[in-house]
Design an enzyme around this catalytic site. Sequence first.
Site, PDB file in Angstrom:
ATOM      1  N   TRP A 133       8.092 -15.495  25.187  1.00 45.69           N
ATOM      2  CA  TRP A 133       8.541 -16.099  23.928  1.00 45.69           C
ATOM      3  C   TRP A 133       9.525 -17.210  24.284  1.00 45.69           C
ATOM      4  CZ3 TRP A 133      13.253 -14.341  20.874  1.00 45.69           C
ATOM      5  CH2 TRP A 133      13.276 -14.921  19.607  1.00 45.69           C
ATOM      6  N   ASP A 214      12.646  -5.651  24.995  1.00 41.95           N
ATOM      7  CA  ASP A 214      12.532  -6.376  23.727  1.00 41.95           C
ATOM      8  C   ASP A 214      11.374  -5.748  22.949  1.00 41.95           C
ATOM      9  OD1 ASP A 214      12.407  -8.125  21.658  1.00 41.95           O
ATOM     10  OD2 ASP A 214      11.959  -9.909  22.858  1.00 41.95           O
ATOM     11  N   ALA A 216       9.702  -5.866  19.710  1.00 44.78           N
ATOM     12  CA  ALA A 216       9.634  -6.666  18.479  1.00 44.78           C
ATOM     13  C   ALA A 216       8.370  -6.379  17.669  1.00 44.78           C
ATOM     14  CB  ALA A 216       9.705  -8.157  18.823  1.00 44.78           C
ATOM     15  N   LYS A 249       8.665  -7.872  12.032  1.00 42.19           N
ATOM     16  CA  LYS A 249       7.185  -7.908  12.025  1.00 42.19           C
ATOM     17  C   LYS A 249       6.618  -6.612  11.466  1.00 42.19           C
ATOM     18  CE  LYS A 249       8.730 -10.828  14.991  1.00 42.19           C
ATOM     19  NZ  LYS A 249       8.578 -12.222  15.262  1.00 42.19           N
TER      20      LYS A 249
HETATM   21  C1  PLP Z   1       9.034 -11.176  21.790  1.00 42.58           C
HETATM   22  C2  PLP Z   1       9.942 -11.471  20.645  1.00 42.58           C
HETATM   23  N1  PLP Z   1      11.191 -11.009  20.673  1.00 42.58           N
HETATM   24  C3  PLP Z   1      12.046 -11.242  19.676  1.00 42.58           C
HETATM   25  C4  PLP Z   1      11.671 -11.982  18.577  1.00 42.58           C
HETATM   26  C5  PLP Z   1      12.687 -12.246  17.506  1.00 42.58           C
HETATM   27  O1  PLP Z   1      12.460 -11.556  16.350  1.00 42.58           O
HETATM   28  P1  PLP Z   1      13.304 -11.805  15.039  1.00 42.58           P
HETATM   29  O2  PLP Z   1      12.501 -12.707  14.175  1.00 42.58           O
HETATM   30  O3  PLP Z   1      13.506 -10.449  14.468  1.00 42.58           O
HETATM   31  O4  PLP Z   1      14.594 -12.423  15.445  1.00 42.58           O
HETATM   32  C6  PLP Z   1      10.381 -12.502  18.508  1.00 42.58           C
HETATM   33  C7  PLP Z   1       9.980 -13.321  17.363  1.00 42.58           C
HETATM   34  O5  PLP Z   1       8.984 -13.948  17.305  1.00 42.58           O
HETATM   35  C8  PLP Z   1       9.489 -12.222  19.563  1.00 42.58           C
HETATM   36  O6  PLP Z   1       8.242 -12.668  19.547  1.00 42.58           O
END
Ligand code: PLP
Length: 412
Positions: A133, A214, A216, A249
């Site tokens: 990301w 992470d 998510a 998400k």
């Molecule tokens: C791998 C990953 N980590 C963290 C996040 C961040 O999420 P948030 O929108 O809750 O800040 C994302 C968002 O796209 C993501 O793809």
Amino acid sequence: MKVSSDAFAGLQSQKPDALLALIAQYRADPRADKIDVGVGVYRSEAGDTPVMRAVKDAEAVLLSEQASKSYLGAEGDQRFAQLLWQLVSGSNRLGTRCFGLQTPGGTGALRVGAELLARARPDARVWIGEPTWPNHAPIFREAGLQVRTHRYLGATGGDIDFDAMVSALTEARAGDMLLLHGCCHNPTGTQFSQEQWMALAGLCLQRGIIPFIDLAYQGLGDGMEEDAQGARHMLAAVPDALLAYSCDKNFAVYRDRVGALFIHSGTESSLELARTNALTIARSLWSMPPDHGAAVVRTILDNPALRTDWEDELADMRRRLQIVRQGLASADPLLAPIATQRGLFSRLPIHADAIATVRRTHGIYMPADGRINIAGLNQTNLSRFVDGVLPHLPGYRGNSASDPSAPQEVSA
Ligand SMILES: Cc1ncc(COP(=O)(O)O)c(C=O)c1O
């Protein structure tokens, strides 16, 4: 005499956000059959990103029952953190070895974790598998940490080359941090097997590397329990770990910014140090996290009927992603890896020039690194998408016009 000063002239100009530019281009495209696989949010078969039923119901509960909007404190909603920890760990209590801090989204959790590491170990390097990301490296760099990238993909880019990853990590030192996607990798859709998670846990333990998981996309891969297994292996094995959780998400509350940082520590005294430092960091970043989205998630998880309805709708979303993945994979052997990948994203080995071509000729909008949002496809547009991109993939019926593209940055 007035002294003129140009306060901001010394700043360096910043690149515009490539994904926002792509979204604007998509919106301006008048073609009715254009296809958006760029934006990183779930889409229904009809192409919407609806508010989930349980979220609407929980909002109605809050509207009628919420008695105060007074401050909650820098740690945020602790019942929310406790309920989320249940989803992550399968255990009911945060206990004496773990602290949960409510944060604005997974991004907020990553940033507090980065700042915490920078305070605890300013010389630590953060190891990140590339591609990832695009916000990961900037979050750690802005906290003043050094970022090192390592390889983890095989030659085709469709699966994990675990040996290559482990050998790239031989340079990691004790006290360095290793960032790991808990499930449903963004952008590649790859996932570690349970054996690989156990091997990574052993590697972190033996070498004194601190994992930062992470998480998510829990529930958008194989299931809520299944998607947490890797994190559980890791947390059971190592004394110290961080975990950034995003509810944005799996509850589809993107703009409400819902997340938490979990700090896991081998000793109670270290946990207390980490807890108070994390609170101090959060206090200077946003003082107290926004309440609404976390209150919605807490209301859902605390109410058996709402919780079941949320789980059911999430399972439907997951099934839809699987159907699209199967549809793509069965269209051509070149797309077969997509069926083994999970979550919202996969990444096509398509050259940046070809990406521009399919945008022009077919109205297919994808970022320059070839990441596709699986949920942007449906029964109506899937075959048009395949027809548009397939001729540009390396190996397609001897067509050698395209090479795997050099990854370029996108920002969400
Ligand atoms: C791998 C990953 N980590 C963290 C996040 C961040 O999420 P948030 O929108 O809750 O800040 C994302 C968002 O796209 C993501 O793809």
